[in-house]
Design an enzyme around this catalytic site. Structure first.
Site, PDB file in Angstrom:
ATOM      1  N   LYS A 170       0.849  -1.202   0.000  1.00 35.06           N
ATOM      2  CA  LYS A 170       0.000   0.000   0.000  1.00 35.06           C
ATOM      3  C   LYS A 170       0.880   1.246   0.000  1.00 35.06           C
ATOM      4  O   LYS A 170       1.530   1.571   0.994  1.00 35.06           O
ATOM      5  CB  LYS A 170      -0.884   0.035   1.258  1.00 35.06           C
ATOM      6  CG  LYS A 170      -1.936   1.114   1.139  1.00 35.06           C
ATOM      7  CD  LYS A 170      -2.384   1.673   2.467  1.00 35.06           C
ATOM      8  CE  LYS A 170      -1.641   2.907   2.894  1.00 35.06           C
ATOM      9  NZ  LYS A 170      -1.724   4.081   2.019  1.00 35.06           N
ATOM     10  N   GLU A 245      10.303   2.417  10.323  1.00 38.90           N
ATOM     11  CA  GLU A 245      11.218   3.538  10.118  1.00 38.90           C
ATOM     12  C   GLU A 245      10.385   4.805  10.235  1.00 38.90           C
ATOM     13  O   GLU A 245       9.429   4.998   9.470  1.00 38.90           O
ATOM     14  CB  GLU A 245      11.869   3.455   8.736  1.00 38.90           C
ATOM     15  CG  GLU A 245      12.922   2.380   8.617  1.00 38.90           C
ATOM     16  CD  GLU A 245      14.071   2.530   9.602  1.00 38.90           C
ATOM     17  OE1 GLU A 245      14.282   3.647  10.117  1.00 38.90           O
ATOM     18  OE2 GLU A 245      14.730   1.517   9.874  1.00 38.90           O
ATOM     19  N   CYS A 279      13.388  12.218   6.019  1.00 39.36           N
ATOM     20  CA  CYS A 279      13.501  11.828   7.426  1.00 39.36           C
ATOM     21  C   CYS A 279      14.922  12.050   7.914  1.00 39.36           C
ATOM     22  O   CYS A 279      15.153  12.208   9.105  1.00 39.36           O
ATOM     23  CB  CYS A 279      13.098  10.380   7.597  1.00 39.36           C
ATOM     24  SG  CYS A 279      13.936   9.312   6.434  1.00 39.36           S
ATOM     25  N   GLU A 378       9.468  17.072  14.851  1.00 44.40           N
ATOM     26  CA  GLU A 378       9.792  16.965  13.426  1.00 44.40           C
ATOM     27  C   GLU A 378       8.850  17.875  12.625  1.00 44.40           C
ATOM     28  O   GLU A 378       7.630  17.744  12.725  1.00 44.40           O
ATOM     29  CB  GLU A 378       9.625  15.520  12.956  1.00 44.40           C
ATOM     30  CG  GLU A 378      10.055  15.326  11.512  1.00 44.40           C
ATOM     31  CD  GLU A 378       9.830  13.909  11.016  1.00 44.40           C
ATOM     32  OE1 GLU A 378       8.740  13.361  11.231  1.00 44.40           O
ATOM     33  OE2 GLU A 378      10.760  13.353  10.390  1.00 44.40           O
TER      34      GLU A 378
HETATM   35  P1  NAD Z   1       2.163   8.728   7.638  1.00 41.76           P
HETATM   36  O1  NAD Z   1       2.441   8.030   8.924  1.00 41.76           O
HETATM   37  O2  NAD Z   1       1.076   9.726   7.612  1.00 41.76           O
HETATM   38  O3  NAD Z   1       1.804   7.669   6.503  1.00 41.76           O
HETATM   39  C1  NAD Z   1       2.682   6.606   6.185  1.00 41.76           C
HETATM   40  C2  NAD Z   1       1.856   5.482   5.579  1.00 41.76           C
HETATM   41  O4  NAD Z   1       1.004   4.938   6.590  1.00 41.76           O
HETATM   42  C3  NAD Z   1       0.945   5.935   4.434  1.00 41.76           C
HETATM   43  O5  NAD Z   1       0.923   4.959   3.415  1.00 41.76           O
HETATM   44  C4  NAD Z   1      -0.410   6.021   5.131  1.00 41.76           C
HETATM   45  O6  NAD Z   1      -1.495   5.867   4.258  1.00 41.76           O
HETATM   46  C5  NAD Z   1      -0.312   4.850   6.085  1.00 41.76           C
HETATM   47  N1  NAD Z   1      -1.279   4.888   7.195  1.00 41.76           N
HETATM   48  C6  NAD Z   1      -1.868   5.975   7.751  1.00 41.76           C
HETATM   49  N2  NAD Z   1      -2.747   5.580   8.711  1.00 41.76           N
HETATM   50  C7  NAD Z   1      -2.680   4.232   8.773  1.00 41.76           C
HETATM   51  C8  NAD Z   1      -3.347   3.243   9.564  1.00 41.76           C
HETATM   52  N3  NAD Z   1      -4.262   3.557  10.480  1.00 41.76           N
HETATM   53  N4  NAD Z   1      -3.025   1.958   9.377  1.00 41.76           N
HETATM   54  C9  NAD Z   1      -2.095   1.600   8.456  1.00 41.76           C
HETATM   55  N5  NAD Z   1      -1.471   2.483   7.649  1.00 41.76           N
HETATM   56  C10 NAD Z   1      -1.744   3.787   7.816  1.00 41.76           C
HETATM   57  O7  NAD Z   1       3.550   9.357   7.143  1.00 41.76           O
HETATM   58  P2  NAD Z   1       3.796  10.263   5.848  1.00 41.76           P
HETATM   59  O8  NAD Z   1       3.217  11.613   6.122  1.00 41.76           O
HETATM   60  O9  NAD Z   1       3.393   9.549   4.615  1.00 41.76           O
HETATM   61  O10 NAD Z   1       5.394  10.347   5.814  1.00 41.76           O
HETATM   62  C11 NAD Z   1       6.114  11.286   6.548  1.00 41.76           C
HETATM   63  C12 NAD Z   1       6.772  10.641   7.747  1.00 41.76           C
HETATM   64  O11 NAD Z   1       7.550   9.541   7.306  1.00 41.76           O
HETATM   65  C13 NAD Z   1       7.732  11.552   8.465  1.00 41.76           C
HETATM   66  O12 NAD Z   1       7.555  11.421   9.856  1.00 41.76           O
HETATM   67  C14 NAD Z   1       9.113  11.010   8.070  1.00 41.76           C
HETATM   68  O13 NAD Z   1      10.139  11.266   8.986  1.00 41.76           O
HETATM   69  C15 NAD Z   1       8.825   9.571   7.934  1.00 41.76           C
HETATM   70  N6  NAD Z   1       9.828   8.909   7.094  1.00 41.76           N
HETATM   71  C16 NAD Z   1      10.752   8.106   7.709  1.00 41.76           C
HETATM   72  C17 NAD Z   1      11.738   7.475   6.972  1.00 41.76           C
HETATM   73  C18 NAD Z   1      12.743   6.581   7.641  1.00 41.76           C
HETATM   74  O14 NAD Z   1      13.318   5.737   6.967  1.00 41.76           O
HETATM   75  N7  NAD Z   1      12.977   6.723   8.939  1.00 41.76           N
HETATM   76  C19 NAD Z   1      11.789   7.657   5.592  1.00 41.76           C
HETATM   77  C20 NAD Z   1      10.837   8.486   4.992  1.00 41.76           C
HETATM   78  C21 NAD Z   1       9.846   9.093   5.763  1.00 41.76           C
END
Ligand code: NAD
Length: 476
Positions: A170, A245, A279, A378
Site C-alpha cells: 500500500k 522507520e 527523514c 519533526e
Molecule cells: P504517515 O504516517 O502519515 O503515513 C505513512 C503510511 O502509513 C501511508 O501509506 C499512510 O497511508 C499509512 N497509514 C496511515 N494511517 C494508517 C493506519 N491507520 N493503518 C495503516 N497504515 C496507515 O507518514 P507520511 O506523512 O506519509 O510520511 C512522513 C513521515 O515519514 C515523516 O515522519 C518522516 O520522517 C517519515 N519517514 C521516515 C523514513 C525513515 O526511513 N525513517 C523515511 C521516509 C519518511
C-alpha cells in the site's frame, strides 16, 4: 485510469483518486483506483495463495524477475524521474537520482537471490549434524510514505520478493504514480500472479485492513511516529514481526575547525534539498561560537542563491512542499518559532508568484534554544534552526538531546572529535563532513531511539527481517 493489481489481475474500482502535481495544482497526473477493506482482504488472500509456490521458487526465476525490473526502471529513469518530480515535488535531478537508486536496489537484490547461504555445524550429540537455513516469513504488508515514492517501495519490495515472501503493498495516498509503475513493471517482468498485490487507498482503510488481518505475517512500515505506534500495537496483538522507520530531528554539528564552505554545503543540502522533506534532513544546526557568525552569513549567502520553483524546471534548486496540509504545518511551525523567540534570519514566506503550487521559501532560524518546540518536533519541511554551543562537549550533548536517533552529522577537521562523535552520537547513521541526508543503496539504513524499531533495511542486513531461521538436526 490506473487499476489495482490483485492476484495477477488488474482490478478497476468505482472509487478513484486524482494524483495532483504540487508544482501546479491545475495539472492532474492521472486517476488511481482506490481499494476498500474487502479488496484488501482479497489481495491478502491472493498473497497467501501465491506463497506456497513462490516461497520454494527457483532462485533463477527470482533473480530474473528482479533483474528485469531493475533494467526497465533504469532504462526509463528519465521518464519515471519526471513522474516522480511531478507527483512529489522534488527537483528533476533528485527525481532521476531516486529512480536510479531504485534500479540499483533491484539489481542488488537480484544478486542476493543467488547468494543465499546457510551453515552446517557439528552437533554436541554424537553422529548428528546441524543445518541452519533461512526461510521466507510469509505474507508481508508493506506500507510506505510519500516522500520517497519509488526508493522506499523498492527497498522493501525487492528484499521481500528476493527471499521468497509474497507482498501486499500500500503506497502513500499522495504518490501512487511511481508505486503503480513498479507494480506494473514487476508483473511484466514475469512475477507470478498474486506474489505482489498493489492496493492503493487511505491508510485508515487499506492500511488498517492490512494491520487487522491475521493472515499477514509481517509488516514493513515507513512513516510518522503516530502511525508507527499503531502498526506496532497491531503487530503485537497478532504476535508478528514489524519493521518501523519513522521520524527524525537530525543534528548537524559544526565545530570551529570545520571547513566553512563544506559545512555550509552540508547544511544547505541536508536541511533544504528535497524541500526538507527527508527523514534524514538536518533540522538542528548546532554550531560552536568561533565559527557561528561566519557560518550563519555563509548560509544566508547560499540561501539567496536558491531558486524555488516548479520541480521540473531545470533551474529550480528547491521544489514545492508536497501538499496543503504539509504547507500549513510548515507555516505554523515558522510562526511558532517566532513566538518562541527564535530569530527568523532568512525566508519562511509563502511564495505565490511562481505558479499555482505549494511554494515556500526555506526558513533559517538563528539564536534558537534547544527546548523550543521547533527544535524538538519533526517539522518535515524546509525549516532549520541554528543552536549555539560553547564547545564540542556541549554540541554533542545538544545533538543527543532528542527522542529521535536517525542520523547525526559533524563537520570538523579534528580526528579526535570525529572518532568520539562516531562512537557517542545516539543515531543509527553518522555522517562526517557530509550531509546528514543521502545514504547508499547497499548498506544498512535505520535509526536508534524513537526513530526506528526492528531490523535494518537495505543491503545484506535486509535479510534479518525478511527471513526466519530454521535449525535442523540430522543423524545418518
Ligand atoms: P504517515 O504516517 O502519515 O503515513 C505513512 C503510511 O502509513 C501511508 O501509506 C499512510 O497511508 C499509512 N497509514 C496511515 N494511517 C494508517 C493506519 N491507520 N493503518 C495503516 N497504515 C496507515 O507518514 P507520511 O506523512 O506519509 O510520511 C512522513 C513521515 O515519514 C515523516 O515522519 C518522516 O520522517 C517519515 N519517514 C521516515 C523514513 C525513515 O526511513 N525513517 C523515511 C521516509 C519518511
Amino acid at each position: 485510469m490506473r487499476p489495482l493489481f490483485i492476484g495477477g489481475n488488474r482490478v478497476d474500482t468505482p472509487d478513484t483518486r486524482s494524483n495532483i502535481n504540487p508544482s501546479n495544482l491545475n495539472d492532474v497526473i492521472d486517476h488511481y483506483c482506490v481499494a476498500d477493506a474487502k479488496l484488501t482482504e482479497r489481495a491478502i488472500d491472493a498473497a497467501v495463495e501465491a506463497f506456497s509456490a513462490w516461497s520454494v521458487s527457483d532462485i533463477q526465476l527470482r533473480h530474473d524477475v528482479l533483474r528485469r525490473t531493475a533494467d526497465e526502471i533504469f532504462a526509463r529513469r528519465h521518464e519515471l524521474g519526471n513522474l516522480l518530480s511531478r507527483e512529489e515535488g522534488k527537483t528533476l535531478k533528485e527525481g532521476i537520482a531516486e529512480v536510479t537508486r531504485a534500479a540499483n536496489i533491484f539489481w542488488f537484490f537480484a544478486g542476493e537471490a543467488l547468494r543465499a547461504t546457510g551453515e552446517i555445524v557439528p552437533s554436541v550429540r554424537s553422529g548428528a549434524t546441524v543445518e541452519i537455513t533461512r526461510e521466507p516469513v510469509g505474507v508481508i504488508g508493506i506500507i510506505s510514505p510519500w516522500n520517497f515514492p519509488i526508493a522506499i517501495p523498492a527497498w522493501k519490495i525487492a528484499p521481500a520478493l528476493c527471499y521468497g515472501n509474497t507482498v501486499v503493498f500500500k503506497p502513500a495516498e499522495l504518490v501512487p504514480g511511481c508505486a503503480w509503475e513498479v507494480a506494473d513493471i514487476l508483473h511484466r517482468a514475469g512475477l507470478p500472479a498474486g506474489v505482489l498485490n498493489f492496493v492503493y487507498g487511505p491508510g485508515s482503510v487499506v492500511g488498517q485492513a492490512i494491520l487487522d488481518s491475521p493472515k499477514v505475517n509481517a509488516v514493513s512500515f515507513t512513516g510518522s511516529v503516530d502511525t508507527g505506534k499503531r502498526v506496532a500495537e497491531a503487530c503485537a496483538r497478532h504476535m508478528r514481526r514489524c519493521q518501523l522507520e519513522m521520524g527524525g530531528k537530525n543534528p548537524l554539528v559544526v565545530l570551529d575547525d570545520a571547513d566553512l564552505e563544506n559545512a555550509v554545503e552540508c547544511a544547505i543540502d541536508g536541511s533544504y534539498f528535497s524541500t526538507g522533506q527527508r527523514c534524514t534532513a538536518s533540522s538542528r544546526l548546532i554550531v560552536t561560537e568561533g565559527i557561528y557568525s561566519r557560518f550563519v552569513e555563509a548560509c544566508v549567502d547560499r540561501l539567496n542563491g536558491q531558486r524555488i520553483g516548479d520541480a521540473r524546471d531545470p533551474n529550480t534548486t528547491i521544489g514545492p512542499v508536497v501538499d496543503q496540509s504539509q504547507l500549513d504545518q510548515d507555516i505554523d511551525y515558522i510562526e511558532l518559532g517566532r513566538r518562541e523567540g527564535a530569530n527568523l534570519r532568512w525566508g519562511g514566506l509563502r511564495l505565490s508568484a511562481v505558479s499555482e503550487g505549494f511554494y515556500l521559501q526555506p526558513a533559517l532560524f538563528i539564536d534558537s534554544g534547544p527546548h523550543m518546540r521547533i527544535n524538538r518536533e519533526e517539522i518535515f519541511g524546509p525549516v532549520a534552526s541554528v543552536i549555539r554551543a560553547r564547545n564540542y562537549e556541549e554540541a554533542l550533548s545538544l545533538a543527543n538531546d532528542t527522542p529521535f536517533g536517525l542520523t547525526a552529522g559533524i563537520c570538523t577537521s579534528s580526528f579526535k572529535h570525529v572518532q568520539h562523535f562516531k562512537r557517542h552520537a545516539q543515531a543509527g547513521m553518522v555522517m562526517v563532513n557530509m550531509p546528514t541526508a543521502g545514504v547508499d543503496f547497499h548498506v544498512p539504513f535505520g535509526g536508534s531511539k524513537g526513530s526506528s524499531l526492528g531490523q535494518r533495511e537495505q543491503g545484506t542486513y535486509a535479510r534479518e527481517f525478511f527471513t526466519q531461521v530454521k535449525t535442523s538436526y540430522q543423524r545418518p
